[in-house]
Design an enzyme around this catalytic site. Sequence first.
Site, PDB file in Angstrom:
ATOM      1  N   HIS A  16       0.916  -1.299   0.031  1.00 50.25           N
ATOM      2  CA  HIS A  16       0.084   0.022   0.002  1.00 50.25           C
ATOM      3  C   HIS A  16       0.947   1.299   0.060  1.00 50.25           C
ATOM      4  CE1 HIS A  16      -3.754  -1.901  -0.066  1.00 50.25           C
ATOM      5  NE2 HIS A  16      -3.589  -2.678   1.020  1.00 50.25           N
ATOM      6  N   HIS A  58       3.997  -7.945  -3.166  1.00 50.21           N
ATOM      7  CA  HIS A  58       3.122  -8.584  -4.220  1.00 50.21           C
ATOM      8  C   HIS A  58       3.432  -7.897  -5.647  1.00 50.21           C
ATOM      9  CE1 HIS A  58      -1.032 -10.382  -5.292  1.00 50.21           C
ATOM     10  NE2 HIS A  58      -0.174 -10.654  -5.970  1.00 50.21           N
ATOM     11  N   THR A 116     -13.996 -19.884  -3.570  1.00 51.77           N
ATOM     12  CA  THR A 116     -15.391 -19.081  -3.341  1.00 51.77           C
ATOM     13  C   THR A 116     -14.826 -17.955  -2.072  1.00 51.77           C
ATOM     14  OG1 THR A 116     -16.048 -20.637  -1.787  1.00 51.77           O
ATOM     15  CG2 THR A 116     -17.200 -20.271  -3.880  1.00 51.77           C
ATOM     16  N   GLU A 166      -0.571 -20.063   4.111  1.00 45.03           N
ATOM     17  CA  GLU A 166      -0.963 -18.977   4.522  1.00 45.03           C
ATOM     18  C   GLU A 166      -2.516 -19.125   4.810  1.00 45.03           C
ATOM     19  OE1 GLU A 166       0.707 -15.286   3.675  1.00 45.03           O
ATOM     20  OE2 GLU A 166      -0.966 -14.162   4.082  1.00 45.03           O
ATOM     21  N   HIS A 206      -4.448 -11.276   6.052  1.00 45.13           N
ATOM     22  CA  HIS A 206      -5.557 -10.821   5.102  1.00 45.13           C
ATOM     23  C   HIS A 206      -6.634 -10.202   6.124  1.00 45.13           C
ATOM     24  CE1 HIS A 206      -6.982  -9.332   1.057  1.00 45.13           C
ATOM     25  NE2 HIS A 206      -8.122  -9.469   1.892  1.00 45.13           N
TER      26      HIS A 206
END
Length: 252
Positions: A16, A58, A116, A166, A206
């Site tokens: 970020h 990432h 999902t 993870e 996350h």
Amino acid sequence: MTTPSSTILLGVNVDHCATVRQARFREHMLDHGDEVEPDPVAFALLCEEAGADGITMHLREDRRHVQDSDIRRAHEQIKTRLNFEMGCSDEIVALALDLKPHSACLVPESREEVTTEGGLDVAGQKARIADVVAAMTEHGIITSLFIDPDPTQIEAAAEIKSPWIELHTGAYANAYYHEGRAKELQVLKQGAEFAHQLGLVVNAGHGINYTNIKEVITIPHLHELNIGHTIVSRALFVGIKQAVQEMKAFLA
Ligand code: PXP
């Protein structure tokens, strides 16, 4: 509530910081000299000084935040460990094999690869991911698979010999203020227990923040948490060093 048995490591995700830079300099990375800010590598070094145990970056296929040069500079300059978060495309895999970061966390990049809940569908593409894990292992890179706390995915990860996983904590984080929270936490705890029994090293990440961390650390067998958004957000108010130190204090 159970307490964790030992210190959990903190990996800080600095994507970020790069997002903020790209918001202003996307088209001008090369023609603004030292004005191009903020630098995610300098930011990562401050995270380390404050006690981060590792740095995650990432590199997305569309290069929307972190750039190739960031990954290369981070690999040269950081003193702890670089965790290269990445999709499984041939291009990115080749880059990782060339760079040889400490670890590579495989995440879904395209729609077909996602479950999902949002983790990597290891069970649905075992052969392809097994090949990537084998190549990483051959190059001395530890592979981690970002998966839902779903026994089918955990079993598949163990079967293809990924040393680390993870666990995706997003469903739990999203349920935090809803009635599903206790159930999602339980699913994570059972997933961690099952993964540990299968010999996997268990990381998680996350949506973890300064509030839910108090419950997240009750998940058993956690080796490392990868946390980004909340630390970068807090850094805007208190500076990155204090933001990292405050999160570290929860993990001691
Ligand atoms: N782990 C993985 C695999 C992720 O994709 C992300 C999000 O970039 C994180 C951890 C960090 O998530 P957050 O920014 O919500 O802390």
